[in-house]
Design an enzyme around this catalytic site. Structure first.
Site, PDB file in Angstrom:
ATOM      1  N   LYS A 183       0.734  -1.125  -0.146  1.00 23.43           N
ATOM      2  CA  LYS A 183       0.021  -0.018  -0.039  1.00 23.43           C
ATOM      3  C   LYS A 183       0.927   1.286  -0.089  1.00 23.43           C
ATOM      4  CE  LYS A 183      -2.180  -0.983   3.642  1.00 23.43           C
ATOM      5  NZ  LYS A 183      -1.826  -2.708   3.887  1.00 23.43           N
ATOM      6  N   THR A 184       2.037   1.333   1.004  1.00 22.56           N
ATOM      7  CA  THR A 184       2.519   2.654   0.908  1.00 22.56           C
ATOM      8  C   THR A 184       3.410   2.786  -0.047  1.00 22.56           C
ATOM      9  OG1 THR A 184       2.807   2.382   3.331  1.00 22.56           O
ATOM     10  CG2 THR A 184       4.612   3.431   2.317  1.00 22.56           C
TER      11      THR A 184
ATOM     12  N   GLU B 129      -3.749   5.706   1.692  1.00 21.96           N
ATOM     13  CA  GLU B 129      -3.903   4.019   1.918  1.00 21.96           C
ATOM     14  C   GLU B 129      -4.955   4.170   2.635  1.00 21.96           C
ATOM     15  OE1 GLU B 129      -0.309   2.576   3.859  1.00 21.96           O
ATOM     16  OE2 GLU B 129       0.983   3.779   3.218  1.00 21.96           O
TER      17      GLU B 129
END
Length: 475
Positions: free
Chosen positions: A121-122, A165
């Site tokens: 995600k990051t 996110e």
């Protein structure tokens, strides 16, 4: 987009303001003109960055830190009920707002892209933030890690796009209503909150159901959990689904990934044409993240070739295979990987980088040495065997004690579970209970040309500079 502040959040107090997710929201609110305050257990670079924005950051948790004029208290799921500032808020009738609700409020009036998945995600959020910024779109963004450039995890932009996110760990991603959602993968994790894959699928289905009518879901065509989820959400009305990956049937298909040292060259088939671009981090999984970001940007109307070129501007996120430096011919790289899938992906990427490196001292005799710190007792209980098996990809590993984070110890669950599994898988692995001894341990192991990987989601990241200093001193 004109700056707006939710009426109940013009004077917020953040408990645990130094955390990656919390600090990002605090930064955006401060940039929008809110009078932000907060506390954290210890001082940090993040706290200093917040102070530079005018945020009042106090160290330690004390009821006296909660200002009399605070309009709300913002918390994450990591904040325990007995926290004195949280107790003071209850006594004084100050509303308590979960981090996800605060972020959802900040996304009101924007075109949100929400990036979800068990891993990646990051990185993917960061790729979108950097590339859209490079194209002059000035997006707002909230990321769970600091970008190498411009060195921040959050920004209030003047554009209409908001990239964030979407965290499944505590089901907080159910709060968002994105125009475009990315789901990179679906696996069982966060065992304190999910007991089975069925619960995971149900949670992700709820997230998909939150996508705005006419919006787009970008989802992996390769990862089994994502493929299963796609089959479950196919019939949702008004939803556009774009699959990405190396599978033949992918809507945006990856046809080639060439790793070249610490970068990759990626070729995709788009509308019958081949498009090739560079990703400035190694590994197949990062290439997949970049293609998911490409698909999401296209869904928002960004020209594909412009976006592909802009993706090359991405130089990484701190703690995601971040090069910390080199000393005595040894490179030290930091990895946030703490789930077996992430560990395997990063180790494969680093092993590939060693094999394809242009550094003359890196060759067949070079080794990858890992300092691994397990994260959470519950995760180790459920996935410790797989963690140990992943470490078999390294040439040698040192395993630290479990970093507890928000958890209390679980009887019988220690790093020995990982050590035993790694040994059974044929790994060269040892244990070290004294974290302070690691620089000397690694200095005694490493040879010119080796790569040292500090790996885990806890404070193992602090060891990189200390290892470099110790290597330098013995050179």
């Amino acid at each position: 987009m004109s700056p707006t502040i939710p009426s109940t959040m013009d004077r917020p107090h953040f408990i645990g303001i130094g955390g990656a997710g919390m600090s990002g929201i605090a930064k955006i609110l401060a940039q929008r003109g809110a009078k932000v305050a907060g506390s954290d257990a210890k001082d940090s670079e993040t706290a200093e960055a917040l102070r530079a924005l005018g945020v009042a950051v106090r160290i330690g948790h004390d009821a006296r830190h909660l200002a009399a004029d605070a309009t709300c208290v913002v918390v994450s799921s990591a904040i325990r009920a007995e926290n004195p500032e949280l107790a003071a808020a209850a006594e004084r009738g100050i509303p308590v707002v979960h981090r996800s609700d605060a972020l959802a409020a900040l996304m009101d009036g924007t075109r949100p892209i929400a990036v979800a998945g068990t891993h990646g995600k990051t990185t993917t959020t960061s790729m979108l933030a950097v590339s859209l910024t490079a194209l002059g779109l000035d997006p707002s963004y909230a990321i769970g890690g600091d970008l190498d450039a411009p060195g921040s995890n959050a920004h209030h932009g003047g554009g209409e796009i908001f990239v964030a996110e979407a965290d499944e760990s505590d089901r907080s991603f159910h709060k968002y209503a994105p125009e475009v959602a990315i789901i990179l993968n679906v696996e069982l994790d966060h065992h304190a909150n999910y007991a089975s894959m069925d619960e995971i699928y149900d949670s992700f289905e709820t997230f998909v159901g939150r996508i705005r009518p006419g919006g787009t879901l970008v989802i992996s065509a390769d990862q089994p959990g994502a493929v299963e989820l796609t089959s479950r959400v196919r019939d949702i009305g008004g939803l556009n689904i774009v699959t990405v990956g190396e599978s033949e049937g992918a809507d945006l298909r990856i046809t080639k990934i060439n790793q070249r040292g610490l970068t990759s060259e990626v070729t995709v088939l788009l509308d019958g044409r081949m498009l090739t671009f560079t990703v400035s981090v190694p590994g197949r999984h990062y290439a997949h993240n970049a293609v998911a970001a490409l698909a999401a940007g296209i869904a928002l109307g960004t020209p594909a070739r412009n976006l592909a070129s802009a993706l090359a501007k991405y130089t990484g996120v701190r703690r995601r295979l971040q090069l910390k430096g080199e000393a005595a011919g040894v490179q030290v790289i930091d990895s946030y990987a703490h789930h077996p899938t992430e560990m395997t992906a990063d180790l494969e990427a680093i092993k590939g980088a060693v094999g394809g490196s242009s550094r003359p001292e890196v060759g067949g005799g070079s080794r990858v040495l890992v300092v691994f710190q397990p994260h959470l007792f519950s995760r180790t209980r459920e996935l410790g065997v797989e963690m140990g098996q992943a470490l078999a990809l390294a040439d040698a590993s040192v395993v630290l004690d479990i970093y507890p984070a928000r958890e209390d110890p679980i009887p019988g669950i220690t790093s020995a579970l990982i050590i035993d599994a790694a040994t059974a898988a044929g790994a060269d692995v040892t244990t070290e209970h004294d974290k302070d001894a690691i620089p000397d341990v690694i200095a005694g192991m490493a040879k010119p040309g080796d790569l040292v990987l500090t790996m885990g989601a806890g404070d193992v990241t602090d060891l990189g500079p200390l290892i470099l200093s110790r290597l330098e001193s013995q050179n």
